[in-house]
Design a protein around this motif. Structure first.
Motif, PDB file in Angstrom:
ATOM      1  N   TRP A  20       0.941  -1.300   0.056  1.00 12.28           N
ATOM      2  CA  TRP A  20       0.020  -0.026  -0.051  1.00 12.28           C
ATOM      3  C   TRP A  20       0.922   1.284  -0.070  1.00 12.28           C
ATOM      4  O   TRP A  20       0.498   2.265  -0.767  1.00 12.28           O
ATOM      5  CB  TRP A  20      -0.940   0.095   1.307  1.00 12.28           C
ATOM      6  CG  TRP A  20      -1.998  -0.935   1.104  1.00 12.28           C
ATOM      7  CD1 TRP A  20      -2.193  -1.847   0.015  1.00 12.28           C
ATOM      8  CD2 TRP A  20      -3.063  -1.205   1.926  1.00 12.28           C
ATOM      9  NE1 TRP A  20      -3.452  -2.473   0.223  1.00 12.28           N
ATOM     10  CE2 TRP A  20      -3.917  -1.997   1.481  1.00 12.28           C
ATOM     11  CE3 TRP A  20      -3.295  -0.735   3.537  1.00 12.28           C
ATOM     12  CZ2 TRP A  20      -4.995  -2.610   2.280  1.00 12.28           C
ATOM     13  CZ3 TRP A  20      -4.357  -1.074   4.248  1.00 12.28           C
ATOM     14  CH2 TRP A  20      -5.275  -2.141   3.624  1.00 12.28           C
ATOM     15  N   THR A  21       1.883   1.464   0.626  1.00 10.87           N
ATOM     16  CA  THR A  21       2.745   2.426   0.599  1.00 10.87           C
ATOM     17  C   THR A  21       3.619   2.597  -0.422  1.00 10.87           C
ATOM     18  O   THR A  21       3.481   3.883  -0.946  1.00 10.87           O
ATOM     19  CB  THR A  21       3.959   2.383   2.020  1.00 10.87           C
ATOM     20  OG1 THR A  21       3.264   2.182   3.135  1.00 10.87           O
ATOM     21  CG2 THR A  21       4.731   3.591   1.852  1.00 10.87           C
ATOM     22  N   GLY A  24       0.828   3.508  -3.114  1.00 16.96           N
ATOM     23  CA  GLY A  24       0.013   4.883  -2.778  1.00 16.96           C
ATOM     24  C   GLY A  24       1.085   6.011  -3.140  1.00 16.96           C
ATOM     25  O   GLY A  24       0.547   7.199  -3.421  1.00 16.96           O
ATOM     26  N   LEU A  86      -4.599   0.770  -6.642  1.00 15.79           N
ATOM     27  CA  LEU A  86      -3.785   1.828  -6.446  1.00 15.79           C
ATOM     28  C   LEU A  86      -2.769   1.767  -7.650  1.00 15.79           C
ATOM     29  O   LEU A  86      -2.433   3.023  -8.294  1.00 15.79           O
ATOM     30  CB  LEU A  86      -3.026   2.004  -5.134  1.00 15.79           C
ATOM     31  CG  LEU A  86      -3.686   2.182  -3.942  1.00 15.79           C
ATOM     32  CD1 LEU A  86      -2.979   2.166  -2.649  1.00 15.79           C
ATOM     33  CD2 LEU A  86      -4.104   3.948  -3.874  1.00 15.79           C
TER      34      LEU A  86
END
Length: 388
Positions: A20-21, A24, A86
């Protein structure tokens, strides 16, 4: 025991957060790039990213999506869906900056008529200065080899950049006068020169217009051009327009070599035309000068040259809507025109044309060791007036 249960909770949390990091953060960078590139001078370092990263990084992130896990199967599915969303969002947003020519898979340009023009545009890399090595390892000129290469292109119109020599210590431009040799090599051709730009045309040149970028600067730079420059126009004229008489009609050909991008923060020489803010200003002014001239030009238009602008750089959008990118006529899915240290990197050289100019063939031509830029060979014709 399910596959979800195998990984330890800490590992699951690490994998989820990492995906996710990364996804994103990359999506935020791409969004910022689309907004700031070509507008904010301090965005110059992200502007230098290799264009293909805008396609490769999201694809790699998609490959890492299986690392996103939760404590339940449903949670894992949601985590992976979020990570994939994402990454796909970053791919869609960054795709126009990636330099991929998908049109090569389906676009087939129309066949060229017998009277089509063959145009060759090339950044010569300081003309014939850096073509051979002397007995002591120094770089020496090799004019014969240089002109042999030009003749192999068999063009009706040559749009050549870097018609100058360079001081290899201070990198200051040195004026070059090779007009007598040019006229001997191309008898019957017409020649127009401004600063580092030379256009050689088999068709009559009925007008030449160097585009001075200074009226389009956001602020005045007192050392533009430098007082001690032997070639002042090198700093102020980065596009030469020549009007060619072709079959009773005028075709305006723009020969361009725009300023290189700024590199690094902070500025190298504050308050001079060599600092980062000034370089950004000069690049924008070069585009504005082209756009203003094209907008006021009633003739068919072709723009070609080294724009020092990769597909990832937003300045390309400063060109007027009237100019259509000819990339679709290339047969390469990833066109490359600039190499460094023997490695093909990405594209800095472009061809654009107005809708009344048909592009029949377009290809990048290897420089045979004479330059760090590929040449651009394009075959065009003027559409009948009722089709324009």
């Amino acid at each position: 025991m399910t596959a979800v249960d195998v990984a330890a909770p800490g590992t699951r949390r690490w994998g989820r957060r990492a995906v996710w990091t990364a996804a994103g953060s990359w999506l935020l960078l791409v969004a910022a790039h689309r907004v700031l590139s070509g507008r904010a001078w301090w965005w110059n370092l992200p502007d230098l990213l290799p264009p293909l990263l805008f396609a490769v990084v999201p694809v790699l992130l998609l490959a890492l999506v299986p690392l996103a896990r939760r404590d339940t199967a449903a949670g894992t599915a949601r985590a992976r869906t979020a990570g994939a969303a994402l990454a796909l969002g970053a791919l869609a947003l960054g795709w126009p900056a990636a330099g991929v020519n998908a049109a090569a898979l389906w676009h087939r340009p129309p066949p060229a008529p017998p009277d089509a023009l063959r145009i060759f545009s090339w950044n010569t890399w300081y003309w014939d200065q850096l073509l051979a090595t002397g007995p002591d390892g120094e770089r020496v000129t090799d004019p014969d080899r240089f002109y042999r290469y030009l003749h192999t292109r068999a063009a009706d119109v040559y749009l050549l950049q870097e018609y100058l020599y360079i001081d290899t210590v201070d990198y200051d431009p040195i004026r070059l006068d090779d007009l007598a040799r040019i006229r001997r090599e191309f008898p019957g051709y017409h020649v127009a020169v401004s600063g580092e730009l030379v256009t050689i045309s088999r068709y009559p040149i009925v007008g030449d217009h160097p585009l001075d970028l200074r009226p389009w600067l956001a602020r005045r730079w007192s050392d533009l051009p430098p007082a001690d420059s032997s070639l002042p126009a090198y700093h102020t004229v980065k596009t030469l327009r020549t009007d060619l008489l072709v079959g009773g009609r005028v075709l305006s050909v723009y020969n361009a070599h725009l300023h290189v991008p700024p590199v690094g923060l902070p500025a190298r020489h504050p308050d001079t035309a060599d600092d980062g803010l000034a370089r950004h200003d000069l690049r924008r002014a070069g585009y504005r000068a082209i756009a203003a001239d094209v907008d006021g030009n009633p003739h068919p238009v072709l723009l070609a040259g080294d724009l020092n602008t990769s597909p990832a750089m937003g300045l390309l959008h400063a060109l007027p809507d009237r100019l259509v990118d000819a990339t679709g006529a290339l047969d390469s899915a990833y066109p490359v025109s600039w190499a460094r240290y023997g490695l093909p990197l990405w594209r800095l050289d472009w061809v654009f044309a107005s809708p009344d100019v048909a592009v029949h063939r377009y290809r990048m031509v290897a420089p045979d060791g004479l330059s760090d830029h590929h040449g651009q060979h394009v075959v065009v014709s003027l559409r009948p007036r009722h089709e324009a």
